[in-house]
Design a protein around this motif. Structure first.
Motif, PDB file in Angstrom:
ATOM      1  N   THR A  51      48.604  40.551  41.106  1.00  0.00           N
ATOM      2  CA  THR A  51      48.435  41.967  41.403  1.00  0.00           C
ATOM      3  C   THR A  51      48.881  42.233  42.835  1.00  0.00           C
ATOM      4  O   THR A  51      48.649  41.427  43.728  1.00  0.00           O
ATOM      5  N   SER A  53      48.535  45.738  43.759  1.00  0.00           N
ATOM      6  CA  SER A  53      47.976  47.074  43.964  1.00  0.00           C
ATOM      7  C   SER A  53      46.720  46.986  44.825  1.00  0.00           C
ATOM      8  O   SER A  53      45.978  46.001  44.760  1.00  0.00           O
ATOM      9  N   GLU A  55      43.984  48.442  44.374  1.00  0.00           N
ATOM     10  CA  GLU A  55      42.808  48.342  43.498  1.00  0.00           C
ATOM     11  C   GLU A  55      42.593  46.902  43.032  1.00  0.00           C
ATOM     12  O   GLU A  55      41.466  46.391  43.030  1.00  0.00           O
ATOM     13  N   GLY A  56      43.682  46.246  42.619  1.00  0.00           N
ATOM     14  CA  GLY A  56      43.565  44.869  42.161  1.00  0.00           C
ATOM     15  C   GLY A  56      43.173  43.929  43.289  1.00  0.00           C
ATOM     16  O   GLY A  56      42.343  43.024  43.096  1.00  0.00           O
ATOM     17  N   ARG A  58      41.513  44.747  45.948  1.00  0.00           N
ATOM     18  CA  ARG A  58      40.106  45.022  46.247  1.00  0.00           C
ATOM     19  C   ARG A  58      39.199  44.277  45.276  1.00  0.00           C
ATOM     20  O   ARG A  58      38.174  43.699  45.679  1.00  0.00           O
ATOM     21  N   ASP A  59      39.562  44.270  43.999  1.00  0.00           N
ATOM     22  CA  ASP A  59      38.753  43.547  43.015  1.00  0.00           C
ATOM     23  C   ASP A  59      38.591  42.079  43.406  1.00  0.00           C
ATOM     24  O   ASP A  59      37.499  41.508  43.295  1.00  0.00           O
ATOM     25  N   ARG A 331      41.105  45.045  37.496  1.00  0.00           N
ATOM     26  CA  ARG A 331      41.599  46.376  37.123  1.00  0.00           C
ATOM     27  C   ARG A 331      41.216  46.712  35.680  1.00  0.00           C
ATOM     28  O   ARG A 331      42.028  47.189  34.892  1.00  0.00           O
ATOM     29  N   GLU A 375      45.513  47.117  51.534  1.00  0.00           N
ATOM     30  CA  GLU A 375      46.890  47.612  51.618  1.00  0.00           C
ATOM     31  C   GLU A 375      47.718  46.776  52.597  1.00  0.00           C
ATOM     32  O   GLU A 375      48.911  46.567  52.390  1.00  0.00           O
TER      33      GLU A 375
END
Length: 445
Positions: A51, A53, A55-56, A58-59, A331, A375
């Motif tokens: 990943t 992204s 979001e990914g 962060r996971d 995600r 990011e």
């Protein structure tokens, strides 16, 4: 109950492996465009869910650290040793990280600023006006000596020279092929690449043994990292073993000098390709005088942005790897224990949704907004973020600021530099050819 399916991705072929090794960023971008995020890629360590992204990422970085174990034991172990923090998991990782963190914080780190500047000025003395040189050779020479002196407190020129020779050979001998192809890690009657690498392993081990023996019991009054680690104790009052110390010192020496040197070489390359960017930086440096105070350099906003943008556009390490030891949701997709995962730094840093015109070197973006740790992540993140990150960023600002405030340079040619894999790291293929133009007027008067 059905087994969760991994995300789709390209099939395992020699072509895909070659693409990953040759240009990891382009490979990841193509996979994301075709399969979405996350995707599964066939890499030398097996099938890996990737990943890029926020979001990914962060996971992964926000999850309980006990959910994962390190990924990449096989590629990294020969270079850093089995006792390296990079290869530990669970409570052992937590203990070791706690022991290693203090030397890299606050005043202790800033105490090295003057040393960094002195070594920078001394390194340029070897250059002659009008003479060609490779930026990466210069920055690597500076960074390697900073690490040798800061880690070990070594002052004797002959001892410093010995470390420089052994470490340079050590890094050169651990080739991408040895890193990726385990079957090649055999000594064929003392011949071949693995045998050559093992000779450097033995030489470095001897140097480390000598310094541990010499320094133990004489740590008082020393501020170098070795002395601080020798006095460190865990919650049970136990010190690090010699095996742990040697592998952590190897990790600091290897990971701590080449990564910083590559980042600085890329920064010099882009600054001298974009006149207005270099001019803006020189205008920021000018009020600080001919040889700026290191602490003043460390606080300059645009210099900091230049360093950050260099690490964004050219992350030294392309991925951060984990392997799940418990069920994990990425995600919204459930992944089973044993799944290999990567947070793709190289992919996150060229996401146009986060970084408009991602292939353009533009330091101003770091003055216009603040990026989250999901990011912008040149040093990884979460519970395993690089402990030397602050040291590396501080060194980049001191060395680059000193070089540009005191001296003038130009690029040797207009030929674009391309990233190439060195071993674990990725750097400029040509090393950034430059010409030394001489000292700035009044700088060394």
């Amino acid at each position: 109950m059905s087994t969760p399916q991994l995300p789709s991705g390209p099939r395992i072929t020699p072509v895909q492996t070659f693409r990953f090794i040759r240009d990891v960023t382009r490979f990841f971008v193509d996979c994301r465009e075709r399969y979405g995020d996350p995707f599964t890629a066939p890499l030398p360590v097996g099938n890996v869910v990737i990943t890029g992204s926020p979001e990914g990422i962060r996971d992964i970085f926000s999850a309980d650290p006990a959910t994962f174990e390190p990924l990449g034991q096989l590629p990294l172990a020969p270079a850093v040793g089995d006792n390296s923090l990079l290869l530990m998991g669970g409570q052992r990782h937590k203990r070791e990280r706690k022991l290693l963190m203090p030397p890299f914080h606050g005043e202790r780190m800033r105490a090295y600023g003057q040393l960094m500047q002195e070594l920078t000025l001394r390194a340029v003395e070897t250059l002659r006006p009008g003479g060609p040189f490779r930026a990466q050779d210069l920055t690597q020479s500076i960074s390697l000596e900073v690490i040798i002196r800061a880690v070990f407190g070594i002052e004797e020129p002959e001892r410093v020279r010995r470390y420089r020779e052994v470490l340079a050979g050590y890094m050169e001998a651990y080739t991408p092929l040895l890193m990726m192809a385990v079957p090649l890690r055999r000594s064929f009657g003392g011949m071949g690449p693995w045998a050559r690498f093992q000779r450097y392993v033995t030489e470095l081990d001897q140097l480390l043994t000598e310094d541990l023996t010499t320094r133990r019991g004489h740590e008082a009054g020393h501020t170098d990292i070795l002395s601080l680690l020798l006095t460190a104790r865990d919650e049970d009052g136990q010190p690090m073993t010699d095996g742990e110390l040697k592998d952590e010192l190897r990790t600091l020496l290897i990971a701590g000098h080449e990564t910083t040197a590559i980042g600085m070489a890329w920064a010099l390359y882009h600054l001298h390709r974009i006149p207005e960017t270099k001019q803006r930086l020189l205008e920021e440096l000018a009020p600080l005088g001919p040889v700026p105070d290191p602490e003043a350099l460390a606080k300059l906003p645009y210099l900091t942005a230049v360093c950050d943008e260099s690490l964004r556009l050219h992350p030294i390490v392309a991925v951060v790897g984990r392997r799940t030891v418990a069920p994990f949701t990425l995600r919204g997709r459930e992944l089973p224990p044993g799944t290999a995962l990567m947070a793709a730094i190289a992919l996150a840093h060229v996401d146009p949704a986060t970084y408009p015109e991602p292939e353009r070197f533009r330091p101003e973006r770091f003055l216009e907004r603040k990026y989250s740790p999901f990011e912008y992540l040149p040093f990884g993140g979460g519970a395993r973020r690089c402990i030397g990150a602050a040291f590396a960023q501080y060194e980049m600002r001191i060395v680059l600021g000193t070089l540009l405030a005191v001296h003038r340079f130009s690029l040797a040619s207009d030929t674009p530099e391309r990233p190439v894999r060195r071993n674990v790291t990725i750097g400029p293929g040509g090393g950034v050819g430059m010409v030394y133009e001489g000292p700035r007027q009044g700088a060394l008067a």
